[in-house]
Write an enzyme that holds these catalytic residues in place. Structure first.
Site, PDB file in Angstrom:
ATOM      1  N   CYS A   1      26.636  55.256  59.892  1.00  0.00           N
ATOM      2  CA  CYS A   1      27.924  54.519  60.023  1.00  0.00           C
ATOM      3  C   CYS A   1      28.592  56.459  60.637  1.00  0.00           C
ATOM      4  O   CYS A   1      29.294  57.031  61.368  1.00  0.00           O
ATOM      5  CB  CYS A   1      28.802  54.747  58.872  1.00  0.00           C
TER       6      CYS A   1
ATOM      7  N   CYS B   1      29.865  49.271  51.858  1.00  0.00           N
ATOM      8  CA  CYS B   1      31.168  49.327  51.594  1.00  0.00           C
ATOM      9  C   CYS B   1      31.079  47.812  52.500  1.00  0.00           C
ATOM     10  O   CYS B   1      32.490  46.936  52.085  1.00  0.00           O
ATOM     11  CB  CYS B   1      31.949  50.200  52.501  1.00  0.00           C
TER      12      CYS B   1
ATOM     13  N   GLY C   1      37.697  63.683  54.523  1.00  0.00           N
ATOM     14  CA  GLY C   1      37.387  63.277  52.959  1.00  0.00           C
ATOM     15  C   GLY C   1      36.146  63.170  52.675  1.00  0.00           C
ATOM     16  O   GLY C   1      35.880  63.563  50.993  1.00  0.00           O
TER      17      GLY C   1
END
Length: 290
Positions: free
Chosen positions: A45, A142, A69
């Protein structure tokens, strides 16, 4: 994201990357399991979406850099080259999944929280009134839901192959419903009888639908051969540390050709996993375990 943007007085922009996601993250994840390898979807990803497609999209819109982040830092060497470095919060460090970033990408990205702990970041977010201040940490994968799990996700995308579990002498000791779901080092779910010493998967052979199990000591190895070994700038002679998973321990080693040689025997790295090489806190190279 929209609420956070509004709170910060920023204009949100949305870009649909669903096709890219399927092609570069989900499909390789399924293919790796089908081949009996352990995939790294978070790395893919980052490689194909966050630091390729997103960077190119940002450039097209006229932005000079992309900030994320991730708990990592960027270290600049005396010769001007850059390296990904571990974040200040060791428990949240994400340098492992960012090892693929090259010099051009490192010049275009920013990791503004990398020098802070997660608690400090949450405190800042709370002070800004952001709803994400107490948001739970994300999962490692995820797209694997807590309800269905990996088994359900893969069952919808490939036909599971029942497998035979054998010991190192070749004797049949159990069965598994899907050999594609077994990974090196796995202990539970191998169909083994209770009351015996713990045994672990030490080999997975999808073509013959065979899982081989052994004792914990049988997982130990003095080295791990790599494929697609790449250095951030130039090869580093060492001594180095190798990390074989996102939350694994950095292990003292040297590199001989395309083989990582451990100072002491270590638990085997599952084929398909990235092995990231560090000099101190800085990433210097990486390859895929064979």
């Amino acid at each position: 994201p929209r609420q956070a943007a509004a709170r910060l007085g920023m204009e949100p922009r949305v870009s649909n990357s669903g096709d890219h996601w399927d092609r570069h993250v989900v499909d390789p994840y399924v293919a790796a399991h089908a081949a009996g390898r352990t995939p790294n979807p978070c790395i893919e990803c980052n490689r194909h979406l966050k630091f390729d497609r997103l960077l190119r999209r940002a450039e097209a819109l006229g932005f000079q850099a992309v900030a994320t982040g991730h708990h990592a830092r960027i270290a600049t060497r005396p010769d001007g080259t850059r390296r990904v470095a571990r974040g200040a919060d060791a428990a949240k460090d994400q340098s492992y999944v960012l090892h693929m970033l090259d010099q051009e990408q490192l010049a275009q990205v920013r990791f503004p929280v990398g020098h802070r702990t997660k608690d400090e970041v949450r405190a800042i977010a709370a002070g800004l009134g952001l709803a994400t201040a107490d948001k739970p940490d994300s999962q490692d994968v995820c797209f694997i839901t807590a309800t269905g799990g990996r088994q359900r996700f893969l069952a919808d995308r490939l036909t599971p192959t029942p497998g035979t579990v054998r010991d190192l002498d070749g004797a049949v000791v159990g069965e598994v419903p899907s050999v594609e779901l077994v990974t090196i080092g796995q202990r539970h779910g191998l169909g083994l009888p209770g009351g015996t010493d713990p045994r672990y998967a030490v080999a997975v052979d999808v073509p013959t639908a065979t899982v081989t199990v052994g004792r914990k000591a049988d997982l130990l190895t003095a080295e791990v051969p790599l494929e697609d070994l790449r250095w951030v700038a130039s090869a580093v002679a060492g001594p180095l540390h190798a990390q074989g998973s996102a939350h694994g321990l950095p292990l003292p080693c040297t590199v001989r050709g395309d083989v990582v040689v451990f100072t002491e025997p270590q638990r085997r790295v599952a084929p398909g996993q990235s092995v990231v090489l560090y000099e101190g806190d800085e990433v210097v190279g990486a390859g895929i375990a064979r």
